[in-house]
Design a protein around this motif. Structure first.
Motif, PDB file in Angstrom:
ATOM      1  N   ALA A  87      34.522  39.334  40.285  1.00 26.36           N
ATOM      2  CA  ALA A  87      34.044  39.242  41.665  1.00 26.36           C
ATOM      3  C   ALA A  87      35.181  39.368  42.661  1.00 26.36           C
ATOM      4  O   ALA A  87      36.264  38.805  42.455  1.00 26.36           O
ATOM      5  CB  ALA A  87      33.316  37.912  41.890  1.00 26.36           C
ATOM      6  N   GLY A  88      34.914  40.096  43.738  1.00 30.94           N
ATOM      7  CA  GLY A  88      35.916  40.247  44.787  1.00 30.94           C
ATOM      8  C   GLY A  88      35.409  41.204  45.849  1.00 30.94           C
ATOM      9  O   GLY A  88      34.275  41.683  45.786  1.00 30.94           O
ATOM     10  N   PRO A  89      36.248  41.521  46.821  1.00 27.65           N
ATOM     11  CA  PRO A  89      35.857  42.433  47.906  1.00 27.65           C
ATOM     12  C   PRO A  89      35.949  43.889  47.455  1.00 27.65           C
ATOM     13  O   PRO A  89      36.897  44.598  47.784  1.00 27.65           O
ATOM     14  CB  PRO A  89      36.855  42.112  49.016  1.00 27.65           C
ATOM     15  CG  PRO A  89      38.091  41.691  48.275  1.00 27.65           C
ATOM     16  CD  PRO A  89      37.603  40.969  47.042  1.00 27.65           C
ATOM     17  N   LEU A  90      34.963  44.341  46.708  1.00 25.18           N
ATOM     18  CA  LEU A  90      34.972  45.716  46.202  1.00 25.18           C
ATOM     19  C   LEU A  90      34.680  46.725  47.298  1.00 25.18           C
ATOM     20  O   LEU A  90      34.988  47.913  47.160  1.00 25.18           O
ATOM     21  CB  LEU A  90      33.954  45.854  45.065  1.00 25.18           C
ATOM     22  CG  LEU A  90      34.156  44.884  43.885  1.00 25.18           C
ATOM     23  CD1 LEU A  90      33.078  45.114  42.831  1.00 25.18           C
ATOM     24  CD2 LEU A  90      35.545  45.034  43.283  1.00 25.18           C
ATOM     25  N   PHE A  97      42.226  45.102  48.212  1.00 26.32           N
ATOM     26  CA  PHE A  97      42.430  44.019  47.248  1.00 26.32           C
ATOM     27  C   PHE A  97      41.434  44.170  46.096  1.00 26.32           C
ATOM     28  O   PHE A  97      41.778  43.993  44.922  1.00 26.32           O
ATOM     29  CB  PHE A  97      42.247  42.661  47.919  1.00 26.32           C
ATOM     30  CG  PHE A  97      43.382  42.258  48.817  1.00 26.32           C
ATOM     31  CD1 PHE A  97      44.676  42.162  48.326  1.00 26.32           C
ATOM     32  CD2 PHE A  97      43.153  41.962  50.149  1.00 26.32           C
ATOM     33  CE1 PHE A  97      45.726  41.779  49.148  1.00 26.32           C
ATOM     34  CE2 PHE A  97      44.192  41.585  50.975  1.00 26.32           C
ATOM     35  CZ  PHE A  97      45.488  41.488  50.485  1.00 26.32           C
ATOM     36  N   GLY A  98      40.184  44.463  46.441  1.00 29.50           N
ATOM     37  CA  GLY A  98      39.163  44.636  45.415  1.00 29.50           C
ATOM     38  C   GLY A  98      39.471  45.781  44.474  1.00 29.50           C
ATOM     39  O   GLY A  98      39.231  45.691  43.257  1.00 29.50           O
ATOM     40  N   GLU A  99      40.017  46.856  45.008  1.00 24.46           N
ATOM     41  CA  GLU A  99      40.361  48.005  44.168  1.00 24.46           C
ATOM     42  C   GLU A  99      41.439  47.640  43.153  1.00 24.46           C
ATOM     43  O   GLU A  99      41.395  48.096  41.998  1.00 24.46           O
ATOM     44  CB  GLU A  99      40.828  49.163  45.045  1.00 24.46           C
ATOM     45  CG  GLU A  99      39.713  49.811  45.853  1.00 24.46           C
ATOM     46  CD  GLU A  99      40.232  50.866  46.819  1.00 24.46           C
ATOM     47  OE1 GLU A  99      41.465  51.013  46.934  1.00 24.46           O
ATOM     48  OE2 GLU A  99      39.398  51.546  47.449  1.00 24.46           O
ATOM     49  N   MET A 100      42.403  46.831  43.575  1.00 21.25           N
ATOM     50  CA  MET A 100      43.453  46.402  42.646  1.00 21.25           C
ATOM     51  C   MET A 100      42.889  45.524  41.538  1.00 21.25           C
ATOM     52  O   MET A 100      43.254  45.652  40.362  1.00 21.25           O
ATOM     53  CB  MET A 100      44.556  45.682  43.416  1.00 21.25           C
ATOM     54  CG  MET A 100      45.395  46.580  44.305  1.00 21.25           C
ATOM     55  SD  MET A 100      46.807  45.741  45.058  1.00 21.25           S
ATOM     56  CE  MET A 100      45.995  44.827  46.380  1.00 21.25           C
ATOM     57  N   ILE A 101      42.003  44.591  41.918  1.00 26.41           N
ATOM     58  CA  ILE A 101      41.366  43.729  40.926  1.00 26.41           C
ATOM     59  C   ILE A 101      40.546  44.560  39.950  1.00 26.41           C
ATOM     60  O   ILE A 101      40.609  44.355  38.728  1.00 26.41           O
ATOM     61  CB  ILE A 101      40.487  42.676  41.630  1.00 26.41           C
ATOM     62  CG1 ILE A 101      41.356  41.720  42.445  1.00 26.41           C
ATOM     63  CG2 ILE A 101      39.641  41.907  40.625  1.00 26.41           C
ATOM     64  CD1 ILE A 101      40.576  40.821  43.374  1.00 26.41           C
ATOM     65  N   LYS A 102      39.777  45.504  40.475  1.00 25.86           N
ATOM     66  CA  LYS A 102      38.937  46.359  39.637  1.00 25.86           C
ATOM     67  C   LYS A 102      39.771  47.190  38.668  1.00 25.86           C
ATOM     68  O   LYS A 102      39.455  47.286  37.476  1.00 25.86           O
ATOM     69  CB  LYS A 102      38.098  47.279  40.528  1.00 25.86           C
ATOM     70  CG  LYS A 102      37.029  48.094  39.800  1.00 25.86           C
ATOM     71  CD  LYS A 102      36.157  48.829  40.813  1.00 25.86           C
ATOM     72  CE  LYS A 102      34.963  49.504  40.117  1.00 25.86           C
ATOM     73  NZ  LYS A 102      35.400  50.662  39.324  1.00 25.86           N
ATOM     74  N   ALA A 103      40.864  47.767  39.168  1.00 23.30           N
ATOM     75  CA  ALA A 103      41.720  48.596  38.314  1.00 23.30           C
ATOM     76  C   ALA A 103      42.346  47.760  37.202  1.00 23.30           C
ATOM     77  O   ALA A 103      42.409  48.197  36.042  1.00 23.30           O
ATOM     78  CB  ALA A 103      42.800  49.262  39.153  1.00 23.30           C
ATOM     79  N   PRO A 179      42.286  35.171  40.919  1.00 25.84           N
ATOM     80  CA  PRO A 179      43.604  35.779  40.998  1.00 25.84           C
ATOM     81  C   PRO A 179      44.177  35.790  42.401  1.00 25.84           C
ATOM     82  O   PRO A 179      45.266  36.329  42.613  1.00 25.84           O
ATOM     83  CB  PRO A 179      43.323  37.212  40.541  1.00 25.84           C
ATOM     84  CG  PRO A 179      41.960  37.493  41.100  1.00 25.84           C
ATOM     85  CD  PRO A 179      41.209  36.186  41.015  1.00 25.84           C
ATOM     86  N   GLY A 180      43.449  35.193  43.391  1.00 24.71           N
ATOM     87  CA  GLY A 180      43.928  35.335  44.760  1.00 24.71           C
ATOM     88  C   GLY A 180      43.696  34.176  45.699  1.00 24.71           C
ATOM     89  O   GLY A 180      44.243  34.165  46.802  1.00 24.71           O
ATOM     90  N   SER A 181      42.908  33.178  45.318  1.00 29.35           N
ATOM     91  CA  SER A 181      42.555  32.092  46.240  1.00 29.35           C
ATOM     92  C   SER A 181      43.611  30.991  46.216  1.00 29.35           C
ATOM     93  O   SER A 181      43.828  30.349  45.195  1.00 29.35           O
ATOM     94  CB  SER A 181      41.195  31.502  45.862  1.00 29.35           C
ATOM     95  OG  SER A 181      40.182  32.468  45.952  1.00 29.35           O
ATOM     96  N   THR A 182      44.246  30.749  47.369  1.00 34.68           N
ATOM     97  CA  THR A 182      45.362  29.794  47.432  1.00 34.68           C
ATOM     98  C   THR A 182      45.034  28.491  48.142  1.00 34.68           C
ATOM     99  O   THR A 182      45.862  27.573  48.147  1.00 34.68           O
ATOM    100  CB  THR A 182      46.569  30.444  48.139  1.00 34.68           C
ATOM    101  OG1 THR A 182      46.167  30.906  49.436  1.00 34.68           O
ATOM    102  CG2 THR A 182      47.112  31.612  47.329  1.00 34.68           C
ATOM    103  N   ASN A 183      43.859  28.369  48.764  1.00 32.98           N
ATOM    104  CA  ASN A 183      43.491  27.105  49.420  1.00 32.98           C
ATOM    105  C   ASN A 183      43.540  25.977  48.402  1.00 32.98           C
ATOM    106  O   ASN A 183      43.050  26.112  47.274  1.00 32.98           O
ATOM    107  CB  ASN A 183      42.085  27.225  50.014  1.00 32.98           C
ATOM    108  CG  ASN A 183      41.671  25.987  50.790  1.00 32.98           C
ATOM    109  OD1 ASN A 183      41.261  24.987  50.219  1.00 32.98           O
ATOM    110  ND2 ASN A 183      41.772  26.051  52.106  1.00 32.98           N
ATOM    111  N   VAL A 184      44.119  24.843  48.790  1.00 32.67           N
ATOM    112  CA  VAL A 184      44.368  23.764  47.833  1.00 32.67           C
ATOM    113  C   VAL A 184      43.095  23.182  47.239  1.00 32.67           C
ATOM    114  O   VAL A 184      43.121  22.581  46.154  1.00 32.67           O
ATOM    115  CB  VAL A 184      45.208  22.637  48.477  1.00 32.67           C
ATOM    116  CG1 VAL A 184      46.581  23.146  48.880  1.00 32.67           C
ATOM    117  CG2 VAL A 184      44.486  22.020  49.674  1.00 32.67           C
ATOM    118  N   GLN A 185      41.946  23.333  47.908  1.00 32.05           N
ATOM    119  CA  GLN A 185      40.707  22.713  47.451  1.00 32.05           C
ATOM    120  C   GLN A 185      39.927  23.560  46.439  1.00 32.05           C
ATOM    121  O   GLN A 185      38.918  23.103  45.903  1.00 32.05           O
ATOM    122  CB  GLN A 185      39.803  22.416  48.649  1.00 32.05           C
ATOM    123  CG  GLN A 185      40.389  21.405  49.619  1.00 32.05           C
ATOM    124  CD  GLN A 185      39.481  21.153  50.817  1.00 32.05           C
ATOM    125  OE1 GLN A 185      38.434  21.780  50.954  1.00 32.05           O
ATOM    126  NE2 GLN A 185      39.890  20.242  51.683  1.00 32.05           N
TER     127      GLN A 185
END
Length: 300
Positions: A87-90, A97-103, A179-185
């Protein structure tokens, strides 16, 4: 058979030290008790689009040894596929960002399947496009949760999307790795959410210290995206700045995709005469801010 979601979650939780973690080109990835990544961060310096100082040397001697790309015969896979949600911004503003995750996902699945899959079974990806939007991320998570064949999720990318999906995955017993979410919660309060990168508290600390200690600057204006990522990073950056003596002259809020003309905000920043502008946001708005700074003469 029925996917062993809890077994996958337990396997991720057991990766809790350098000895039990997953080795990669930048070090061993392992998780603390919250599911947060405990791998040390690497810092590099880039000037004029060129890498001028690197904190690590990456060993590429094993490149080409994979079954998929090394010229070796592919091994046969049998049985029902093991389904992994990605899942991501495809699509949308953060599609890059989504393209990098997909690749990356497609490459790894191809490598694994060519080398016999997992336990002899092929891997299959179910895609979930959240467009970087929290409500659409919840829809994606619900779709994944409704699929009894789905074992685990790689995603989401944006912190606001992971936070929207967290409770859904926990209730469904689906382990997720962002692989990308940095919020502490993101990982707090759920034993089914993991991440393989730093958090905003660490990132804010490092960025603030880099400005004050490495760049030797005294004043900064902070631009921040008004979402879970931008606000979280801004808060920790400002907290560390106060501790280290870096003066934050102003914090300026904007809304991703909605704010397109930064001229009034740059005028406000220019009046403060900062030595540095720090942006807690992503590339689209960062580019617009940089262009507006150049146009306003705020370049040094």
């Amino acid at each position: 058979g029925k996917p062993d979601r809890k077994g996958i979650r337990d396997a991720l939780a057991a990766m809790n030290s350098k000895e039990t973690g997953y080795p990669g080109v930048t070090g061993v990835t392992f998780f603390d008790k919250n599911g947060d990544c405990a791998k040390p961060a690497l810092i590099a310096e880039v000037k004029g689009g060129k890498l001028t100082k690197s904190a690590t040397q990456i060993d590429t001697s094993s490149a080409g040894d994979s079954e998929a790309g090394g010229g070796k015969a592919a091994k046969k896979t049998e049985g029902e596929p093991i389904v992994i949600g990605v899942a991501g911004p495809l699509t949308g503003a953060l599609q890059k960002f989504g393209e990098m995750i997909k690749a990356g996902a497609e490459l790894k699945v191809a490598e694994l399947n060519a080398s016999g899959g997992v336990l002899g079974r092929p891997l299959k990806i179910e895609w979930g496009d959240d467009e970087g939007n929290n409500s659409k991320a919840a829809n994606v998570a619900n779709t994944f949760a409704a699929n009894p064949a789905l074992c685990a999720v790689v995603g989401h990318f944006n912190s606001t999307c992971s936070l929207a999906a967290k409770a859904i995955y926990k209730n469904a017993g689906i382990p997720a790795l962002t692989p990308g979410s940095t919020n502490v919660q993101v990982c707090e309060g759920s034993d089914f959410y993991f991440r393989n990168l730093y958090r905003d508290d660490f990132q804010g600390f490092i960025c603030s210290d880099f400005i004050s200690k490495s760049l030797k600057k005294k004043t900064v204006v902070v631009f921040y995206d008004n979402d879970d990522y931008g606000t979280g990073l801004k808060d920790f950056f400002v907290k560390r700045a106060k501790e280290s003596g870096l003066e934050v002259l102003e914090t300026i809020e904007y809304n991703r995709e909605s704010t397109t003309d930064f001229t009034p905000l740059i005028t406000k920043a220019k009046y403060k005469a900062p030595e540095v502008i720090f942006i807690a946001g992503v590339y689209n708005e960062a580019a617009l801010i940089a262009k507006a700074c150049k146009k306003a003469g705020l370049t040094k």
